[in-house]
Design a protein around this motif. Structure first.
Motif, mmCIF file in Angstrom:
data_model
loop_
_atom_site.group_PDB
_atom_site.id
_atom_site.type_symbol
_atom_site.label_atom_id
_atom_site.label_comp_id
_atom_site.label_asym_id
_atom_site.label_seq_id
_atom_site.Cartn_x
_atom_site.Cartn_y
_atom_site.Cartn_z
ATOM 1 N N ALA A 40 0.830 -1.209 0.000
ATOM 2 C CA ALA A 40 0.000 0.000 0.000
ATOM 3 C C ALA A 40 0.862 1.256 0.000
ATOM 4 C CB ALA A 40 -0.939 0.001 1.208
ATOM 5 N N LEU A 41 1.970 1.219 0.723
ATOM 6 C CA LEU A 41 2.878 2.362 0.730
ATOM 7 C C LEU A 41 3.508 2.547 -0.648
ATOM 8 C CD1 LEU A 41 4.402 4.675 2.018
ATOM 9 C CD2 LEU A 41 6.006 3.005 2.968
ATOM 10 N N ARG A 42 3.929 1.463 -1.263
ATOM 11 C CA ARG A 42 4.511 1.534 -2.607
ATOM 12 C C ARG A 42 3.514 2.169 -3.588
ATOM 13 N NH1 ARG A 42 8.541 -1.752 -5.078
ATOM 14 N NH2 ARG A 42 8.417 -3.185 -3.318
ATOM 15 N N GLU A 43 2.272 1.717 -3.519
ATOM 16 C CA GLU A 43 1.234 2.237 -4.414
ATOM 17 C C GLU A 43 0.927 3.707 -4.133
ATOM 18 O OE1 GLU A 43 -2.070 -0.460 -3.957
ATOM 19 O OE2 GLU A 43 -0.825 -2.171 -4.569
ATOM 20 N N ALA A 44 0.832 4.069 -2.872
ATOM 21 C CA ALA A 44 0.533 5.459 -2.516
ATOM 22 C C ALA A 44 1.643 6.385 -2.976
ATOM 23 C CB ALA A 44 0.334 5.583 -1.006
ATOM 24 N N LEU A 45 2.882 6.005 -2.765
ATOM 25 C CA LEU A 45 4.012 6.831 -3.192
ATOM 26 C C LEU A 45 3.999 6.994 -4.702
ATOM 27 C CD1 LEU A 45 6.563 8.352 -2.217
ATOM 28 C CD2 LEU A 45 7.824 6.211 -2.569
ATOM 29 N N ALA A 46 3.673 5.922 -5.420
ATOM 30 C CA ALA A 46 3.651 5.966 -6.887
ATOM 31 C C ALA A 46 2.612 6.953 -7.424
ATOM 32 C CB ALA A 46 3.402 4.577 -7.456
ATOM 33 N N THR A 47 1.562 7.231 -6.648
ATOM 34 C CA THR A 47 0.554 8.192 -7.104
ATOM 35 C C THR A 47 1.097 9.616 -7.074
ATOM 36 O OG1 THR A 47 -0.420 8.690 -4.932
ATOM 37 C CG2 THR A 47 -1.323 6.776 -6.155
ATOM 38 N N GLY A 48 2.109 9.841 -6.223
ATOM 39 C CA GLY A 48 2.656 11.183 -6.076
ATOM 40 C C GLY A 48 1.791 12.100 -5.229
ATOM 41 N N ARG A 49 0.777 11.541 -4.590
ATOM 42 C CA ARG A 49 -0.121 12.363 -3.776
ATOM 43 C C ARG A 49 0.286 12.274 -2.304
ATOM 44 N NH1 ARG A 49 -3.994 10.215 -7.604
ATOM 45 N NH2 ARG A 49 -4.685 8.675 -6.061
ATOM 46 N N GLN A 50 0.506 13.420 -1.713
ATOM 47 C CA GLN A 50 0.988 13.505 -0.340
ATOM 48 C C GLN A 50 0.018 12.916 0.674
ATOM 49 O OE1 GLN A 50 -0.340 15.805 2.059
ATOM 50 N NE2 GLN A 50 1.098 15.205 3.661
ATOM 51 N N PRO A 51 -1.286 13.216 0.632
ATOM 52 C CA PRO A 51 -2.172 12.684 1.676
ATOM 53 C C PRO A 51 -2.193 11.149 1.716
ATOM 54 C CG PRO A 51 -3.279 14.443 0.474
ATOM 55 C CD PRO A 51 -2.011 14.126 -0.277
ATOM 56 N N GLU A 52 -2.246 10.522 0.537
ATOM 57 C CA GLU A 52 -2.265 9.062 0.480
ATOM 58 C C GLU A 52 -0.941 8.484 0.981
ATOM 59 O OE1 GLU A 52 -3.429 11.105 -1.810
ATOM 60 O OE2 GLU A 52 -5.170 10.255 -2.821
ATOM 61 N N THR A 53 0.149 9.149 0.611
ATOM 62 C CA THR A 53 1.464 8.674 1.033
ATOM 63 C C THR A 53 1.627 8.814 2.539
ATOM 64 O OG1 THR A 53 2.376 9.258 -1.132
ATOM 65 C CG2 THR A 53 3.952 8.935 0.662
ATOM 66 N N GLU A 54 1.181 9.919 3.087
ATOM 67 C CA GLU A 54 1.268 10.120 4.531
ATOM 68 C C GLU A 54 0.448 9.073 5.279
ATOM 69 O OE1 GLU A 54 1.592 14.076 6.648
ATOM 70 O OE2 GLU A 54 -0.539 13.585 6.960
ATOM 71 N N HIS A 55 -0.760 8.805 4.796
ATOM 72 C CA HIS A 55 -1.630 7.816 5.451
ATOM 73 C C HIS A 55 -0.982 6.423 5.425
ATOM 74 C CE1 HIS A 55 -5.278 5.869 6.822
ATOM 75 N NE2 HIS A 55 -5.188 5.037 5.801
ATOM 76 N N ALA A 56 -0.472 6.019 4.269
ATOM 77 C CA ALA A 56 0.147 4.693 4.144
ATOM 78 C C ALA A 56 1.426 4.596 4.969
ATOM 79 C CB ALA A 56 0.428 4.392 2.668
ATOM 80 N N THR A 57 2.187 5.674 5.016
ATOM 81 C CA THR A 57 3.416 5.696 5.807
ATOM 82 C C THR A 57 3.096 5.558 7.295
ATOM 83 O OG1 THR A 57 4.451 7.125 4.141
ATOM 84 C CG2 THR A 57 5.524 7.015 6.292
#
Length: 192
Positions: A40-57
């Motif tokens: 999920a973190l890999r996918e969120a980071l790949a979107t380039g969107r900060q909110p999704e990346t922060e949530h997954a992290t």
């Protein structure tokens, strides 16, 4: 082996450094159960969107701390890395009395504002988390960059992203048997 700055530490700090250096690995309970959070973190980071990346992290950080029986730091993901003449800041761990510890991570490079590579980002998270673990799990009064520190970071990384198994060769090439290591060009064999 100690790093060059060791000689500039006080005797008390050198003791803490040696304590840190003596711990080379941290074992997670059931690391395979974290695979969906890593994906999920890999996918969120790949979107380039900060909110999704922060949530997954934050979810992965929370799960890692839960596996180690510790409370998790607050995670904040920011966009473009700050930079100076000495380089870019990838992450930061902050521990202040009376406040929840905080990990800050930057998800984009300073020069071109590109999303950082997943493995680099995950290693940065684990690096900052190791500072948290130094204080709470190992109960060290300071968190130094020691060889043991970097080994702990790697031990966590390889539990989350296992090394692919090297395939066994079937049939032998001339001069290479199943018991003889394949020495690729440019690499020297030690001791032989």
């Amino acid at each position: 082996m100690t790093f060059a700055y060791y000689d500039n530490l006080t005797p008390a700090q050198q003791r803490v450094y040696r304590m840190s250096d003596s711990v080379s690995a941290l074992r997670l309970r059931e690391p395979r159960t974290l695979e969906p959070l890593v994906a999920a973190l890999r996918e969120a980071l790949a979107t380039g969107r900060q909110p999704e990346t922060e949530h997954a992290t934050a979810r992965l950080s929370d799960a890692l701390c839960e596996r180690l029986d510790l409370f998790a730091p607050r995670v904040e993901v920011l966009e473009v890395r700050p930079s100076s003449t000495t380089g870019e800041l990838h992450g930061m761990y902050t521990l202040e009395r009376g406040r929840r510890p905080r990990i800050q991570l930057w998800m984009r490079t300073a020069k071109h504002a590109r999303v950082v590579a997943f493995r680099t980002y995950l290693r940065t998270l684990l690096h900052e988390l190791c500072h948290h673990l130094d204080f709470l799990l190992l109960e060290l009064p300071a968190s130094f960059h020691t060889e043991g520190f970097f080994q702990r970071e790697s031990s966590l990384f390889h539990q989350l992203v296992p090394r692919p198994a090297r395939p066994r060769r079937s049939g032998a090439r001339k001069g290479v048997t199943a018991d003889t290591p394949d020495i690729s060009p440019g690499r020297r064999r030690r001791g032989g």
